[in-house]
Design a protein around this motif. Structure first.
Motif, PDB file in Angstrom:
ATOM      1  N   GLU A   1      30.039  39.532  44.181  1.00  0.00           N
ATOM      2  CA  GLU A   1      30.789  40.110  43.070  1.00  0.00           C
ATOM      3  C   GLU A   1      32.268  39.759  43.213  1.00  0.00           C
ATOM      4  O   GLU A   1      32.834  39.839  44.302  1.00  0.00           O
ATOM      5  CB  GLU A   1      30.625  41.625  43.046  1.00  0.00           C
ATOM      6  CG  GLU A   1      29.203  42.083  42.755  1.00  0.00           C
ATOM      7  CD  GLU A   1      29.101  43.595  42.708  1.00  0.00           C
ATOM      8  OE1 GLU A   1      30.152  44.264  42.796  1.00  0.00           O
ATOM      9  OE2 GLU A   1      27.977  44.101  42.595  1.00  0.00           O
ATOM     10  N   ARG A   2      32.898  39.390  42.104  1.00  0.00           N
ATOM     11  CA  ARG A   2      34.316  39.066  42.119  1.00  0.00           C
ATOM     12  C   ARG A   2      35.011  39.782  40.958  1.00  0.00           C
ATOM     13  O   ARG A   2      34.426  39.958  39.877  1.00  0.00           O
ATOM     14  CB  ARG A   2      34.539  37.548  42.010  1.00  0.00           C
ATOM     15  CG  ARG A   2      33.957  36.756  43.188  1.00  0.00           C
ATOM     16  CD  ARG A   2      34.622  37.091  44.494  1.00  0.00           C
ATOM     17  NE  ARG A   2      34.071  36.356  45.623  1.00  0.00           N
ATOM     18  CZ  ARG A   2      33.173  36.824  46.458  1.00  0.00           C
ATOM     19  NH1 ARG A   2      32.679  38.059  46.276  1.00  0.00           N
ATOM     20  NH2 ARG A   2      32.740  36.101  47.471  1.00  0.00           N
ATOM     21  N   ASN A   3      36.248  40.178  41.174  1.00  0.00           N
ATOM     22  CA  ASN A   3      37.006  40.974  40.216  1.00  0.00           C
ATOM     23  C   ASN A   3      38.119  40.131  39.607  1.00  0.00           C
ATOM     24  O   ASN A   3      39.004  39.657  40.333  1.00  0.00           O
ATOM     25  CB  ASN A   3      37.592  42.200  40.938  1.00  0.00           C
ATOM     26  CG  ASN A   3      38.221  43.195  39.986  1.00  0.00           C
ATOM     27  OD1 ASN A   3      38.678  42.831  38.912  1.00  0.00           O
ATOM     28  ND2 ASN A   3      38.258  44.452  40.377  1.00  0.00           N
ATOM     29  N   LEU A   4      38.105  39.943  38.313  1.00  0.00           N
ATOM     30  CA  LEU A   4      39.105  39.123  37.625  1.00  0.00           C
ATOM     31  C   LEU A   4      40.507  39.654  37.846  1.00  0.00           C
ATOM     32  O   LEU A   4      41.463  38.885  37.980  1.00  0.00           O
ATOM     33  CB  LEU A   4      38.790  39.074  36.124  1.00  0.00           C
ATOM     34  CG  LEU A   4      39.846  38.395  35.237  1.00  0.00           C
ATOM     35  CD1 LEU A   4      39.997  36.930  35.621  1.00  0.00           C
ATOM     36  CD2 LEU A   4      39.484  38.535  33.766  1.00  0.00           C
ATOM     37  N   LEU A   5      40.665  40.964  37.903  1.00  0.00           N
ATOM     38  CA  LEU A   5      41.998  41.547  37.970  1.00  0.00           C
ATOM     39  C   LEU A   5      42.713  41.252  39.283  1.00  0.00           C
ATOM     40  O   LEU A   5      43.933  41.115  39.314  1.00  0.00           O
ATOM     41  CB  LEU A   5      41.905  43.062  37.761  1.00  0.00           C
ATOM     42  CG  LEU A   5      43.233  43.800  37.567  1.00  0.00           C
ATOM     43  CD1 LEU A   5      43.984  43.228  36.377  1.00  0.00           C
ATOM     44  CD2 LEU A   5      43.002  45.283  37.393  1.00  0.00           C
ATOM     45  N   LYS A   6      41.969  41.134  40.365  1.00  0.00           N
ATOM     46  CA  LYS A   6      42.618  40.957  41.666  1.00  0.00           C
ATOM     47  C   LYS A   6      43.416  39.653  41.770  1.00  0.00           C
ATOM     48  O   LYS A   6      44.562  39.662  42.213  1.00  0.00           O
ATOM     49  CB  LYS A   6      41.580  41.080  42.783  1.00  0.00           C
ATOM     50  CG  LYS A   6      41.124  42.512  42.973  1.00  0.00           C
ATOM     51  CD  LYS A   6      40.312  42.667  44.234  1.00  0.00           C
ATOM     52  CE  LYS A   6      39.974  44.141  44.450  1.00  0.00           C
ATOM     53  NZ  LYS A   6      39.226  44.365  45.699  1.00  0.00           N
ATOM     54  N   PRO A   7      42.860  38.479  41.411  1.00  0.00           N
ATOM     55  CA  PRO A   7      43.689  37.282  41.444  1.00  0.00           C
ATOM     56  C   PRO A   7      44.875  37.354  40.495  1.00  0.00           C
ATOM     57  O   PRO A   7      45.958  36.836  40.797  1.00  0.00           O
ATOM     58  CB  PRO A   7      42.730  36.159  41.050  1.00  0.00           C
ATOM     59  CG  PRO A   7      41.414  36.749  40.853  1.00  0.00           C
ATOM     60  CD  PRO A   7      41.456  38.205  41.094  1.00  0.00           C
ATOM     61  N   LEU A   8      44.695  38.017  39.338  1.00  0.00           N
ATOM     62  CA  LEU A   8      45.818  38.159  38.412  1.00  0.00           C
ATOM     63  C   LEU A   8      46.937  38.989  39.036  1.00  0.00           C
ATOM     64  O   LEU A   8      48.120  38.666  38.893  1.00  0.00           O
ATOM     65  CB  LEU A   8      45.340  38.807  37.107  1.00  0.00           C
ATOM     66  CG  LEU A   8      44.371  37.980  36.255  1.00  0.00           C
ATOM     67  CD1 LEU A   8      43.937  38.770  35.025  1.00  0.00           C
ATOM     68  CD2 LEU A   8      45.011  36.657  35.848  1.00  0.00           C
ATOM     69  N   MET A   9      46.544  40.049  39.749  1.00  0.00           N
ATOM     70  CA  MET A   9      47.552  40.875  40.400  1.00  0.00           C
ATOM     71  C   MET A   9      48.212  40.141  41.560  1.00  0.00           C
ATOM     72  O   MET A   9      49.384  40.346  41.867  1.00  0.00           O
ATOM     73  CB  MET A   9      46.928  42.183  40.885  1.00  0.00           C
ATOM     74  CG  MET A   9      46.513  43.111  39.756  1.00  0.00           C
ATOM     75  SD  MET A   9      47.863  43.445  38.578  1.00  0.00           S
ATOM     76  CE  MET A   9      49.075  44.180  39.674  1.00  0.00           C
ATOM     77  N   MET A  10      47.471  39.278  42.198  1.00  0.00           N
ATOM     78  CA  MET A  10      48.027  38.459  43.272  1.00  0.00           C
ATOM     79  C   MET A  10      49.121  37.537  42.724  1.00  0.00           C
ATOM     80  O   MET A  10      50.221  37.439  43.285  1.00  0.00           O
ATOM     81  CB  MET A  10      46.903  37.636  43.904  1.00  0.00           C
ATOM     82  CG  MET A  10      47.232  37.011  45.235  1.00  0.00           C
ATOM     83  SD  MET A  10      45.763  36.179  45.911  1.00  0.00           S
ATOM     84  CE  MET A  10      46.377  35.713  47.523  1.00  0.00           C
ATOM     85  N   VAL A  11      48.825  36.885  41.606  1.00  0.00           N
ATOM     86  CA  VAL A  11      49.816  36.009  40.968  1.00  0.00           C
ATOM     87  C   VAL A  11      51.002  36.826  40.466  1.00  0.00           C
ATOM     88  O   VAL A  11      52.157  36.408  40.592  1.00  0.00           O
ATOM     89  CB  VAL A  11      49.170  35.217  39.814  1.00  0.00           C
ATOM     90  CG1 VAL A  11      50.227  34.458  39.022  1.00  0.00           C
ATOM     91  CG2 VAL A  11      48.115  34.259  40.358  1.00  0.00           C
ATOM     92  N   ALA A  12      50.728  38.000  39.907  1.00  0.00           N
ATOM     93  CA  ALA A  12      51.810  38.864  39.417  1.00  0.00           C
ATOM     94  C   ALA A  12      52.763  39.222  40.547  1.00  0.00           C
ATOM     95  O   ALA A  12      53.991  39.240  40.363  1.00  0.00           O
ATOM     96  CB  ALA A  12      51.231  40.126  38.782  1.00  0.00           C
ATOM     97  N   GLN A  13      52.219  39.507  41.719  1.00  0.00           N
ATOM     98  CA  GLN A  13      53.091  39.842  42.836  1.00  0.00           C
ATOM     99  C   GLN A  13      53.926  38.642  43.270  1.00  0.00           C
ATOM    100  O   GLN A  13      55.101  38.779  43.618  1.00  0.00           O
ATOM    101  CB  GLN A  13      52.277  40.369  44.026  1.00  0.00           C
ATOM    102  CG  GLN A  13      53.152  40.922  45.141  1.00  0.00           C
ATOM    103  CD  GLN A  13      52.365  41.639  46.211  1.00  0.00           C
ATOM    104  OE1 GLN A  13      51.156  41.828  46.094  1.00  0.00           O
ATOM    105  NE2 GLN A  13      53.041  42.045  47.267  1.00  0.00           N
ATOM    106  N   VAL A  14      53.333  37.459  43.247  1.00  0.00           N
ATOM    107  CA  VAL A  14      54.093  36.249  43.566  1.00  0.00           C
ATOM    108  C   VAL A  14      55.261  36.082  42.590  1.00  0.00           C
ATOM    109  O   VAL A  14      56.394  35.787  42.984  1.00  0.00           O
ATOM    110  CB  VAL A  14      53.185  35.002  43.515  1.00  0.00           C
ATOM    111  CG1 VAL A  14      54.013  33.728  43.701  1.00  0.00           C
ATOM    112  CG2 VAL A  14      52.104  35.088  44.585  1.00  0.00           C
TER     113      VAL A  14
END
Length: 369
Positions: free
Chosen positions: A74-87
């Motif tokens: 299972e993978r969560n779309l929001l997590k990579p988006l939040m990772m990029v947002a933090q960058v």
């Protein structure tokens, strides 16, 4: 990233040490005059040794991800988006700090450049995150057929041993041979590739099914010492004879991979829990994004002209201090982030509550960082 997991402080402390290792690597190579630009004699040999020990840090992060992510597809779309947002947000924060300190002028164009998510690790990690379920399926199929050891072994030969030998050949010859590497047209790119990330992920997932004993930990301790000594000697001899490092610190180097595996086995062999260790490890991604700013202010050129013990102490104290400073900034960000998404979850419950629950249960930033 992906799914909840039990937090193990023995691995959390490994993530802290790996991040300290990343700081040491950038201490040695800082753009404003890292240690290698000024060190000579015994000080240079010390930097060779600390570089050789810490070069496994990035591989460790990916290996840890494979160890945990292999248990779920299972993978969560929001997590990579939040990772990029933090960058993006931390890029703006870094630029604002430079403007405040007078080292850069304010200009909208510069601000936008700093906010671009230009970070090879983050981009490759997100790519790995999305393909990791298929790597899991491949490894599981190999296990069912009893060939998982062969799969990992072939991966090491094809994507670690062979390309490293070709890199060494090209460095020794003083020229490139386009197309001779098994990774890319222009060689292994020092291991800064999705190929190396996928290989380390597979190794981490492969280790998940292994029972680690005290005997393995003793072997790992010897491999850590031996690997560091060999890498240091490899670099010193290469630079002395050929004025070249001979691919010694490439992430795909089999010795570098062996060192990462050995560090993991040594720490993963004994489970223990510490609330404070878990809290410190939680902010390692924030430290990763911010630590380079601090390197401008710790007087590296001065430190490398001092005695070897003073230089070593300066490296260790600087790395620890930078980690704590950046961790504190990250803790403030994490608190604000959870509050923000908590408020949004009232409007988009299906999208954000899952992420908030995973943040609380995992106790980590995005992914293994």
């Amino acid at each position: 990233m992906g799914g909840t997991r039990e937090r193990k402080s023995n691995i959390e402390v490994l993530r802290i040490l790996a991040m300290l290792g990343v700081i040491v690597l950038h201490y040695n190579h800082s753009d404003i005059g890292g240690g290698f630009a000024h060190a000579q004699g015994g000080q240079l040999l010390l930097l060779y040794a600390t570089e050789s020990l810490c070069i496994a840090a990035v591989n460790l992060y990916v290996l840890i991800s494979g160890y945990f992510l292999c248990t779920s597809n299972e993978r969560n779309l929001l997590k990579p988006l939040m990772m990029v947002a933090q960058v993006v947000l931390f890029g703006a924060l870094r630029y604002g700090f430079h403007v405040l300190m007078g080292t850069l002028p304010f200009h909208p164009k510069l601000l936008l450049e700093y906010m671009l998510p230009i970070n090879y690790f983050v981009i490759l990690y997100i790519a790995l995150y999305w393909v990791s379920p298929f790597l899991n399926m491949m490894l599981q199929k190999a296990r069912e057929n009893g060939v998982e050891n062969r799969l990992v072994g072939i991966g090491l030969l094809v994507f670690s041993v062979y390309p490293t030998l070709m890199d060494m050949l090209q460095e020794a010859a003083g020229r490139t041979f386009p197309g001779i590497s098994s990774i890319g047209m222009h060689g292994s790119q020092s291991g800064y590739t999705i190929v190396n990330f996928a290989l380390m992920y597979l190794i981490g997932a492969w280790l998940r099914e292994k029972e680690l004993t005290d005997r393995h930990r003793k072997w790992a301790a010897g491999a850590i010492v031996g690997g560091t000594v060999l890498l240091t000697a490899w670099c010193a001899v290469g630079k002395y004879l050929l004025k070249s490092s001979l691919a010694v610190w490439h992430y795909c180097n089999p010795l570098v991979i062996l060192l990462a595996v050995s560090l993991f086995v040594f720490f993963a062999g004994k489970d223990w829990q510490s609330r404070w260790v878990n809290r410190l490890a939680k902010g390692s991604f924030s430290v990763f994004l911010l630590h380079t700013v601090c390197l401008d202010y710790i007087h590296i050129p001065w430190a490398v002209t001092q005695s070897v013990p003073v230089l070593l102490g300066h490296q260790l104290v600087s790395a620890a201090g930078i980690y704590l400073i950046c961790w504190a900034v990250g803790a403030v960000y994490a608190a604000a982030e959870v509050r923000l998404w908590g408020a949004l979850s009232k409007k988009i419950p299906g999208l954000t509550r899952e992420w908030i629950r995973s943040k609380e249960t995992e106790g980590v930033d995005h992914g293994s960082l």
